[in-house]
Motif scaffolding. Structure first.
Motif, mmCIF file in Angstrom:
data_model
loop_
_atom_site.group_PDB
_atom_site.id
_atom_site.type_symbol
_atom_site.label_atom_id
_atom_site.label_comp_id
_atom_site.label_asym_id
_atom_site.label_seq_id
_atom_site.Cartn_x
_atom_site.Cartn_y
_atom_site.Cartn_z
ATOM 1 N N UNK A 208 0.445 -1.286 0.418
ATOM 2 C CA UNK A 208 0.206 -0.717 0.068
ATOM 3 C C UNK A 208 0.752 1.300 -0.046
ATOM 4 N N UNK A 209 2.583 1.057 -0.732
ATOM 5 C CA UNK A 209 3.150 2.421 -0.592
ATOM 6 C C UNK A 209 3.672 1.763 -1.731
ATOM 7 N N UNK A 214 5.417 8.704 0.543
ATOM 8 C CA UNK A 214 3.420 7.909 0.572
ATOM 9 C C UNK A 214 4.012 7.149 2.023
ATOM 10 N N UNK A 217 2.533 9.304 4.662
ATOM 11 C CA UNK A 217 1.452 8.876 5.224
ATOM 12 C C UNK A 217 0.979 7.393 5.872
ATOM 13 N N UNK A 218 2.164 6.470 6.095
ATOM 14 C CA UNK A 218 1.543 5.214 5.628
ATOM 15 C C UNK A 218 1.769 5.524 7.653
ATOM 16 N N UNK A 220 2.580 8.182 9.516
ATOM 17 C CA UNK A 220 1.024 8.790 10.302
ATOM 18 C C UNK A 220 0.155 7.136 10.842
ATOM 19 N N UNK A 221 -0.551 6.910 9.320
ATOM 20 C CA UNK A 221 -1.623 6.125 9.707
ATOM 21 C C UNK A 221 -0.902 4.896 10.705
#
Lengths: 443, 236
Positions: A208-209, A214, A217-218, A220-221
């Protein structure tokens, strides 16, 4: 054979190119049609600069030593201070690296967890997710998020003390994990949602990245998933370390793990273990330079891994900039890997104690890298945990001993100026004067 | 119904507010003005319905276990990644890696899905009413992928036990993917799944269950075998 030939007065001249091992390799490939797979890590004689190319410069008149056996020398280690509300606090700077339940036996995983906890260190999960007993026996447990996401479980993630987003590993950067069918037992298959007995080849890329943009954001998730409490590590195999470390630091990592080419593996194509990545010594120097270059040295903690054997390697890595080290293969050896027990079983694998790198077969004679219930029982968890604890204690004492000799009351105060280089290469790589010259070569 | 307005607030504040409302007992929450923010509704672990009245960014509904998400707009990368249970419905399209590594639950995308749909799935169901891009189903371990429209290149590459159904054309099968004749029960499953998850008007425009192609693993990559060296060469 060669002794016999010498007695007969005969001298055979092997090819410098097609040496006997090369001939055997070619013929094996020709017969099997498969590339070579094995475990353990690189087997090459190390002709590159290593920690052995450095020596400490203890105090004499220019610096004052601490009493080697008595004065306090702190080993307390804090990791993840940058963003996490609950950074990891360890008693020692030597940690257990991620090794999967699957590559390792249940007994080995539990023993590592228990042994590390006994001395205030940490344990790490691996490709396959968290083992319940691993959590129960780990005072501090780091949860790896790998490209395969085998066993991924948000509830386990939230029970962890840190998250390690793994981009790659030192033994085979740029390639996913490998677990041959002999080790994909019913239990392991169920844990990983795989068919029993498949040769499991993990993906190299996260699903997913892809790149560092990316990954911001990962990360941060992962913080959202863990309520911004635990540190987020980013682990990478050592290749383009300077750039990769800067990208990871700028992406928001609290802690960066760099795993050098001497790092171990449970199974991998042999050529990847021998011919990819850069040495751990070079990796730590590049990683420190990268963090300094982006103004984050000290703010982002650095863990170095890859062939760390003892407190000396650990102390040198820390002097060069690491906040802590991971051990993997050394921990397995402390468990009994390659010990002269059950010698017949080593010989059935075509090897001997001290030479075994057959983790990939699942037939580990001492029960460390196997899923066979009978073999696994050869590893007594309590005794193995005590050996791990003892080994970690000794490594820590070794680091302290060197730090005190260099006049440091905290092992994290070790610095490059505490060492001299013993080779031109080490001088150039580490930016440390060659002993006897007061010159840093390569500048 | 609870309500959270995203305007002027950070993702951390929005998610904290959502979780606070769940804690207070809300069973339905309307999230207004999501503004394509990333990481909305990550790691929600309760049975609650969350309606987002616009588009969302990366990882919306990532790492969830139990909730229902209804997204009025489109979704960015990693929609519902690693979901364990629940349902995520997107009225628009979804970006790269939708439903990646999910272990359970259902993801419904009413328009199109970009590349790498359902990569490394370990369970659950993904239903795309439109088309999907490159490498969908790559290394799928378990679960079901249903694409009513066309599938892109490298479809169903290197799979284990994920089962895929495609109603339209497949640009190119991935390595070790094989087309298999769907059974009667496959057709029934498809008809009931589409009827259950798609609005009636949308369902009408999609193929009947019996007209879908079924794609599964050829199992040649499951174990190293020199007789399959050409397959391995392509795979590696």
């Amino acid at each position: 054979m060669s002794d016999e030939l010498q007695r007969q007065g005969r001298t055979l001249q092997p090819s410098g190119i097609f040496q006997p091992a090369v001939i055997e390799d070619i013929q094996t490939k020709a017969e099997t049609g498969l590339y070579r797979i094995r475990g353990f890590g690189t087997l090459r004689q190390r002709r590159w600069a290593t920690f052995d190319d450095l020596t400490f410069l203890p105090c004499s008149l220019t610096r004052i030593p601490l009493e080697g056996y008595r004065e306090k020398c702190s080993t307390a280690t804090v990791l993840g201070k940058r963003h996490a509300s609950k950074p990891i606090r360890l008693d020692i700077p030597v940690m257990i690296t991620g090794m999967s339940w699957g590559a390792l036996s249940y007994n080995a995983k539990v023993a590592l967890a228990r042994g590390a906890s006994a001395v205030g260190s940490s344990n790490t999960t691996g490709d396959g997710g968290m083992l319940q007993a691993e959590r129960e026996n780990s005072k501090t447990l780091i949860y790896e998020v790998l490209p395969s996401r085998y066993g991924i479980n948000v509830h386990d993630m939230r029970r962890a003390d840190a998250i390690e987003l793994t981009i790659g590993q030192g033994a085979k950067p740029g390639t996913g994990g490998l677990l041959l069918g002999s080790k994909v037992s019913d239990t392991i298959a169920r844990q990983r949602d795989l068919p029993v007995g498949v040769d499991q080849r993990s993906p190299a890329r996260h699903p997913d990245f892809l790149g560092p943009d990316d990954m911001i954001i990962k990360i941060e998730e992962l913080r959202e998933a863990t309520d911004y409490q635990v540190p987020i590590f980013v682990k990478m195999g050592a290749s383009r370390v300077f750039d990769d470390v800067k990208l990871a630091a700028k992406a928001g990592a609290d802690v960066i793990v760099v795993d050098g080419m001497e790092g171990g593996t449970g199974a991998s194509p042999a050529i990847l273990q021998e011919h990819t990545g850069i040495p751990t010594l070079a990796a730590v120097c590049e990683a420190r330079a990268a963090l300094e270059d982006c103004g984050l040295y000290g703010e982002v903690q650095l863990i170095i891994a890859g062939g760390i054997r003892d407190g000396v390697d650990a102390a040198k890595a820390m002097a060069l900039g690491a906040d802590a080290v991971y051990i993997g293969t050394a921990a397995l050896i402390a468990l009994n890997c390659n010990k002269a027990l059950y010698v017949d079983d080593y010989q059935k694998l075509g090897t001997e104690p001290g030479f075994c790198h057959h983790c990939h077969t699942g037939r580990c004679p001492v029960g460390v890298t196997t899923q066979d219930p009978e073999l696994m029982q050869r590893l007594d968890i309590d005794q193995a945990a005590e050996r791990i604890a003892s080994f970690l204690r000794v490594m820590t004492l070794e680091v302290q001993m060197l730090a005190r000799a260099c006049g440091k009351s905290d092992v994290h105060d070790l610095e490059p100026e505490d060492m001299a280089a013993l080779s031109l290469e080490a001088s150039a790589i580490c930016g440390i004067p060659l002993s006897g010259t007061r010159k840093i070569f390569g500048i | 119904m609870g309500e959270v307005n995203c305007e002027g607030r950070s993702t951390q504040e929005i998610n904290a507010e959502i979780k606070q409302q769940i804690k207070k007992g809300a069973t339905e929450i309307l999230v207004r003005n999501p503004g394509a923010r990333h990481n909305l509704g990550v790691a929600i672990l309760e049975r609650v319905t969350i309606r987002l009245d616009g588009s969302v960014g990366y990882y919306c509904g990532g790492l969830i276990d139990g909730p229902n998400f209804e997204i009025a707009g489109s979704a960015g990368w990693g929609l519902a990644e690693s979901m364990m249970n629940g349902q995520v419905v997107v009225r628009g399209s979804a970006g790269n890696g939708a439903a990646a590594a999910i272990r359970g639950g259902t993801v419904v995308i009413q328009q199109d899905a970009a590349a790498r749909l359902g990569v490394s799935m370990k369970g659950g169901t993904v239903l795309v009413a439109g088309n999907c891009g490159y490498m969908a189903g790559f290394m799928g371990q378990k679960g079901t992928i249903i694409v009513c429209g066309n599938a892109g290149e490298a479809f169903a590459d290197s799979m284990y036990e994920t089962v895929c159904f495609v109603g339209g054309r497949i640009s190119e099968l991935g390595t070790d993917a094989v087309v298999e004749q769907p059974s009667g029960s496959d057709a029934e499953f498809l008809d009931s799944t589409l009827a259950h998850h798609l609005p009636p008007d949308l369902r009408k425009s999609k193929p009947a269950g019996r007209d879908f192609k079924k794609i599964v693993s050829g199992r040649k990559l499951w174990n190293f075998d020199k007789r399959e060296w050409k397959t391995w060469q392509e795979a590696l």
